[in-house]
Design a protein around this motif. Structure first.
Motif: not given
Length: 437
Positions: A343-349
């Motif tokens: 979820n943190l990566l999806d938010n950053a992307f």
């Protein structure tokens, strides 16, 4: 001519039904308390009413018994009331002597009445009390009023001739009157006191019932909130793979890709959706308290690297991600940590880049059990900085559930998730998990 259809009222929501049940429980509690208190108050009032009447009756019975000793008969058997008249003529309470008329059953004549009574009642009141005592062939007491309207208690005691047989009626009746003003005033004060006390207790019981019913329905409301959160999270997590499946199906129908490749990608998406469903069910069980976090020693650096590779493969345009990971062992649930990092990566992307430009993300894993995801985007909007991890809060049009889920996973493990401005101008999220001792 078209007639208007009656509007159907919408059925109440589950939360509204639970709140309505709470109000009904509170009302039932108050009504039950009110019925019990009213019954007890009625018993107390009636008991007090009977008590003061019995006290007056006992006193007047003693007075009439004493007066019977003052009645005499002459040689011809006629009643002589001179001694009684001399003794009680000015006494208080007043005492009257009624004689029965042998020729007319039930008829009474006043043989003696006080000249200066302290309580003056109507002649008919005295005669009616005497007639009731004769008919009952025993002592009788009644409530009455003086000629001035003051409350009194009237007591009638029949007496018999010395030579009377069992079949003969009473020779006469002694009637006395006692002032009941003080007793009635005390009784009224008691009634008002009991009424006020009952009202206060009913209100208090209603408040207590409302508080207790609130505590009783609180788990149901919490369960409804968890259900709503679960449905929202499920929709959030399944929206992306469902859209990917649709895009893949449309591409296959147009014949723009190899069928074997379509099958492989479809299989990967189906497996990913299966993992998502399993994760959602696990989170729902954890939030409801029916399951515990499956903590175990976990190589955090290896898990993060695997999640980064999966996230890159599923993103378009492909982001630029640099990973710096140190060998770290934490005690956590692998599936939940995987979801939090994803979820943190999806938010950053999604939010850590300018429109049309691939995201530039730095992911680092520290030996202290921290996972840092830093992007080079526009940073955190000031209006959402204080509520970034709340559900349905986001500054870029998304639902904001991804960060709230990541925050929940961190707190479920006894860790934290913080957000701050990164060194490259974007947002920096730091997930901290407990390490193995």
């Amino acid at each position: 001519m078209r007639t208007a259809r009656p509007r159907r009222s919408r059925p109440p929501t589950p939360t509204a039904r639970v709140l309505r049940l709470r109000r009904r429980i509170s009302l039932l509690f108050a009504l039950t308390s009110a019925v019990g208190l009213i019954a007890m108050a009625t018993l107390a009032v009636r008991s007090d009413s009977n008590r003061w009447r019995e006290q007056l009756d006992h006193t007047m019975d003693a007075d009439t018994s004493w007066a019977l000793g003052l009645l005499e008969t002459d040689e011809d058997g006629r009643l002589v009331t001179d001694v009684l008249a001399d003794a009680v003529d000015t006494a208080c309470p007043p005492l009257a002597v009624l004689l029965a008329d042998g020729d007319s059953p039930g008829a009474l004549t006043v043989r003696h009445a006080p000249v200066r009574p302290c309580l003056t009642v109507g002649r008919e009141v005295v005669l009616e009390a005497g007639r009731e005592a004769v008919r009952a062939d025993g002592a009788r007491a009644f409530d009455g009023r003086t000629t001035g309207g003051a409350p009194v208690r009237v007591f009638a005691q029949p007496f018999y001739a010395p030579e009377a047989t069992d079949d003969e009626g009473p020779q006469g009746v002694l009637v006395t009157v006692s002032d009941a003003s003080a007793q009635r005033a005390d009784h009224r004060r008691l009634v008002w006191l009991v009424t006020g006390g009952c009202a206060v207790l009913v209100l208090l019981s209603a408040a207590v019932g409302h508080a207790l019913s609130g505590r009783a329905v609180r788990p149901a409301l919490a369960a409804l909130d968890r259900q709503e959160a679960f449905l929202a999270d499920a929709a959030h997590d399944l929206r992306t793979p469902a859209a990917s499946l649709r895009t893949l199906a449309e591409t296959a129908l147009r014949g723009e890709t190899d069928s074997a490749d379509v099958h492989r990608r479809t299989l990967r998406l189906a497996e990913g959706m299966g993992r998502l469903v399993d994760g959602l069910l696990t989170r729902a069980r954890l939030m409801s308290g029916t399951a515990a976090v499956a903590r175990q020693p976990l190589r955090l650096d290896q898990l993060v690297e695997a999640v980064v590779q999966e996230a890159i493969a599923a993103s378009a345009p492909e982001p630029h991600v640099r990973t710096v990971a140190e060998a770290t062992v934490v005690v956590a649930d692998p599936d939940l940590v995987r979801r939090a990092v994803g979820n943190l990566l999806d938010n950053a992307f999604a939010h850590g880049r300018a429109p049309g430009v691939p995201a530039d993300v730095l992911v680092s894993v520290g030996r202290d059990g921290t996972v840092t995801v830093e992007d080079a985007g526009p940073g955190l909007p000031p209006e959402v900085a204080g509520s970034l991890f709340e559900r349905f809060r986001s500054g870029s049009g998304s639902t904001g559930l991804g960060l709230s889920i990541a925050s929940w996973v961190a707190h479920a493990h006894g860790g934290t998730l913080t957000a701050e401005r990164g060194g490259r101008g974007g947002a920096r999220f730091v997930l901290r998990l407990p390490t193995e001792d």
